[in-house]
Design an enzyme around this catalytic site. Structure first.
Site, short mmCIF file in Angstrom:
data_model
loop_
_atom_site.label_atom_id
_atom_site.label_comp_id
_atom_site.label_asym_id
_atom_site.label_seq_id
_atom_site.Cartn_x
_atom_site.Cartn_y
_atom_site.Cartn_z
CD GLU A 1 -0.66 8.52 -3.60
OE1 GLU A 1 -0.38 9.57 -3.94
OE2 GLU A 1 -0.19 7.85 -2.61
CD GLU B 1 3.61 5.47 -3.28
OE1 GLU B 1 3.62 6.59 -2.33
OE2 GLU B 1 3.50 5.58 -4.46
#
Ligand code: GAL
Length: 821
Positions: free
Chosen positions: A179, A248
């Site tokens: 991320e 995710e």
């Protein structure tokens, strides 16, 4: 294409290439040995359970319809000291990957090595922070060297065991960074260069499988950028050759000390997955599939709880979280059955307006359809290719043959399990454990100001203690004369602090403590104190409760007593301030009870069984108990205690803090699955201890003989209510539409009775079902009693054939059941 060529080259060199799997990708999907795949995956983090739990968790993943297990790699756990590695016990990464392989599943290896994950310091070792010239996650040579060293080492370990698919192993995808795209803006040009470096470095490791980068819009080719979040149907990868992948899908959320219990509904998780596949997705991973436990000091923070249950399909203890587990399993089965059309079909969509769309995947052999209703309030009745379909608000119907609806995300046909806790039957009087105790020894040394090192500066806790302990003592001695300007009638100590929890002592007297509010970790603590003419010893204990794990530059967020520290004197209107920040400060990391291993079963220290104190700060407690009988998961109820750490037979089961109550407001008994989920939606446990029960893995217990529980109580508490319990299914409920098969199971225990059953239009919910206005002729309870009672599981055909005709005026009929386990 590149990858397969590379593979072929390495195939010539590697002897096991006969068994190798070629993992490649195109704009549509990940392809395995040339076949495009629908891949369903779930995150299970190996250190958040025990090695003994792994086979069962992974097996349940497979039975739940997953193809792959995803895990991060936890750098700070593996390299606690620079160049000293630990892969023992539940850190045995290779064993975990082999367990995945043994189950015949694929693996997704997210090396990071920054992982976030609500894990202490996001997985970075704190020694890394303390290296000279260090800057994290940017083009800093020291950082890049260490990151490369660790990443290479992991890749080499995995290669040595031939665990990459290119070598015949289970791992089909690897991840670098995590991320970074969310924070890259804060790093300027260096951030862009860093991500290119990450890509090159990863690529140079020749793993023979694709690399992914999550939340990285500028992921350099051949890195595959993937999506994270509650919904990813709108996501488009940055390259037409990158398949649409979701690393995710948050099945719930994590919990903070002082926070409530988050719940994400089953209907909404299923909706998000089905939407993703409706809109061209082909790889989807649940974060978490099993959340587990933050044992020891692994919780991130500040203030992440010991439980990391996450409302995941498998609960903290590894039990099926029903109906989430079962409803998703059915979805996986449907999606797998459509693999060919989903990955090879031509896609066309029909817009019905009001946010209702149908998507058709068509190959020459057949077609599969989705009808999605994204409207948050209105149910839809649409005519699709000549047939009417009812699609509830915020749901997706799946028609594998474009005719028959076999699945709708909002119609749950799986049982709900109500979990209950049972007393420890191995103890005669389980609630009256016999305790002995010892004080934590602080009087003779620390309160006299004697530490291990001295510096004329207040330092960040990370710098002084390398995060070897939650506890760091800051001590100084101040000589005061009655003639000093600061001397006054009302004197106080004022501390500018970033300690998560602070205790302050002046001349051996505990003058107060402070617990930072979550999110407000920079505060001023001020307390009246009595100073003497002559030497005065100030002893401050700074306590961390998990280091930050997220955000740009999170590694530099201060922790500890960063100052300034003042003595304040007041005489009438006049206030005089004496700054102690550049005094000689003496430091000591940790507590003596930890050093002397009071938690170890072998500890020779003496404990007293006499006048066991309650509500005493800095106190050690110890008791013995018999392991609960059976095989159900064990928890220890720590209600009544304050804050501290608990050990079972020397195993650190984590920080406890039942004194920290969850916020009073913001819980709701009703939970509407319609509309976008956010972490504050559908919370429970308001006003109760944030976490009262702590997981005691069975493998920490001796099944015969005594077991030891040791508690270090920091702020004062009462251990007399502490007791051990087991967790199992208490009863199961279902409310299933006709033309489905209902599976009822008590998780290995026999079903003992049927409390309610009705086929027709029953009302109410689990625990409060009642008969409706129409009901089938046969006695549903009698049928279920006959088919289920005494059995561990049973399958019931929900139909008029089974239960008899019911005149419900055209309404779809349902079977509601409540069974006692
Ligand atoms: C993501 C992160 C995960 C985890 C998750 C929240 O941003 O990649 O590691 O922290 O958030 O549970």
């Amino acid at each position: 294409m590149m990858i397969s060529l590379k593979f072929l080259l390495c195939c010539l060199l590697v002897s096991s290439c006969a068994y190798a799997t070629i993992v490649s990708h195109d704009g549509r999907a990940i392809t395995i040995d040339g076949h495009r795949r629908v891949l369903l995956s779930g995150s299970i983090h190996y250190p958040r359970s025990t090695t003994e739990m792994w086979p069962d968790l992974i097996k349940k993943g497979k039975e739940g319809g997953l193809d792959a297990i995803e895990t991060y790699v936890f750098w700070n756990a593996h390299e606690p000291t620079r160049r000293q590695y630990d892969f023992s016990g539940n850190l045995d990464l290779i064993r975990f990957l082999k367990t995945i392989q043994d189950e015949g599943m694929y693996g997704v290896l997210r090396i990071g090595p920054y992982v976030c994950a609500e894990w202490n310091y996001g997985g970075f070792p704190v020694w890394l922070h303390n290296m000279p010239g260090m800057e994290f996650r940017t083009t800093n040579t020291a950082f890049m060297n260490e990151m490369q060293n660790f990443t290479t080492m992991i890749v080499e370990m995995v290669k040595k065991e031939k665990l990459f698919a290119s070598q015949g192993g289970p791992i089909i995808l690897a991840q670098i960074e995590n991320e970074y795209g969310n924070v890259i803006g804060s790093y300027g040009e260096a951030g862009k260069a860093y991500i290119k470096w990450c890509a090159n470095m990863a690529n140079s490791l020749d793993v023979g499988i694709p690399w992914i980068m999550c939340q990285q819009d500028d992921a350099p080719q051949p890195m595959l950028n993937t999506c994270n979040g509650y919904y990813c149907d709108n996501f488009t990868p940055n390259n037409p050759n990158t398949p649409k992948m979701w690393t995710e899908n948050w099945t719930g959320w994590y919990k903070n000390w002082g926070g409530k219990d988050p719940h994400r509904t089953t209907e909404d998780v299923a909706f998000a997955v089905a939407r993703f596949f409706q809109r061209g997705g082909t790889f989807q991973n649940y974060y978490m599939y099993h959340g587990g436990t933050n044992f020891d000091r692994t919780a991130g923070g500040p203030y992440i709880t010991t439980t990391y249950d996450y409302d995941a399909p498998l609960d903290e203890f590894g039990n099926l979280n029903q109906p989430k587990y079962g409803h998703l399993k059915q979805l996986h089965d449907v999606l797998h059955a459509m693999e060919k059309t989903l990955t090879y079909g031509n896609i066309s969509t029909v817009d019905f307006g009001n946010l209702v769309t149908a998507t058709v995947y068509k190959t020459e052999e057949g077609s599969s359809c989705f009808i999605g209703n994204v409207n948050e309030t209105s149910d839809a009745k649409i005519n699709f290719q000549g047939t009417f379909y009812d699609v509830p608000a915020w749901s997706v119907s799946i028609l594998p043959d474009c005719k028959n609806e076999t699945y709708n995300t909002a119609k749950i046909n799986t049982q709900t399990s109500v979990m209950v806790k049972n007393a420890n039957e191995a103890e005669n009087e389980p609630s009256t454990l016999k305790w002995s105790w010892r004080p934590e020894n602080i009087d003779n040394v620390l309160l006299k100001g004697k530490g291990e090192s001295t510096m004329r500066q207040l330092f960040d806790q990370k710098v002084v203690s390398n995060d070897e302990s939650d506890y760091l003592w800051y001590m100084t001695t101040v000589n005061l004369k009655e003639q000093d300007p600061v001397w006054g009638k009302n004197m106080s100590l004022r501390i500018n602090s970033t300690a998560h929890v602070l205790h302050a002592f002046v001349n051996g007297q505990h003058i107060g403590n402070y617990r930072a509010e979550n999110g407000k970790f920079h505060y001023v603590f001020e307390q009246d104190a009595k100073f003497n003419p002559g030497a005065n010893v100030i002893t401050l204990l700074s306590i961390t409760v998990g280091l930050p794990n997220y955000g740009a530059f999170f590694e530099n967020v201060p922790a500890g007593i960063t100052g300034p520290v003042f003595i304040i004197g007041r005489n009438g209107d006049e206030t005089v301030v004496k700054d102690l920040s550049t005094h000689k400060w003496s430091y000591k990391t940790g507590l003596s009870g930890f050093e002397n291993q009071l938690f170890s079963s072998e500890s020779p220290s003496t404990w007293s069984g006499e006048s066991v104190p309650f509500n005493r700060t800095m106190t050690w407690y110890k008791t013995t108990f018999k392991a609960p009988l059976g095989s159900e998961p064990v928890v220890v109820d720590l209600l009544g205690l304050g804050k501290g750490t608990a050990w079972i037979n020397g195993n650190n089961i984590g920080r406890y803090w039942p004194a920290f109550l969850a916020e009073i407001d913001g819980c709701s008994a009703e939970c509407n699955y319609r509309g976008a989920y956010y972490a504050e939606k559908c919370q429970t446990n308001c006003g109760e201890p944030t976490q009262r029960w702590y997981h005691v893995p069975r493998s920490f217990l001796n099944s015969d003989g005594d077991n030891t529980l040791v508690l270090f109580e920091e702020i004062g508490g009462n251990p007399s209510l502490v007791n051990f319990q087991t967790i199992g299914v208490g009863n199961v409920c279902a409310n299933v539409y006709e033309k489905n098969v209902l599976e009822l199971s008590c998780n290995g225990k026999p079903i003992s009775s049927i409390k309610f059953a009705s086929f027709g239009n029953p009302g109410g919910n689990c625990g409060s079902f009642e008969k409706g206005t129409c009901e089938a002729s046969n006695d549903a309870a009698a049928i279920l009693t006959q088919e289920c009672v005494g059995k561990e599981k049973c399958s019931i055909d929900v139909s008029e054939k089974k239960f008899g005709a019911a005149e419900c005026g055209g309404l779809a009929k349902r079977l509601a059941v409540e069974a006692i386990c």
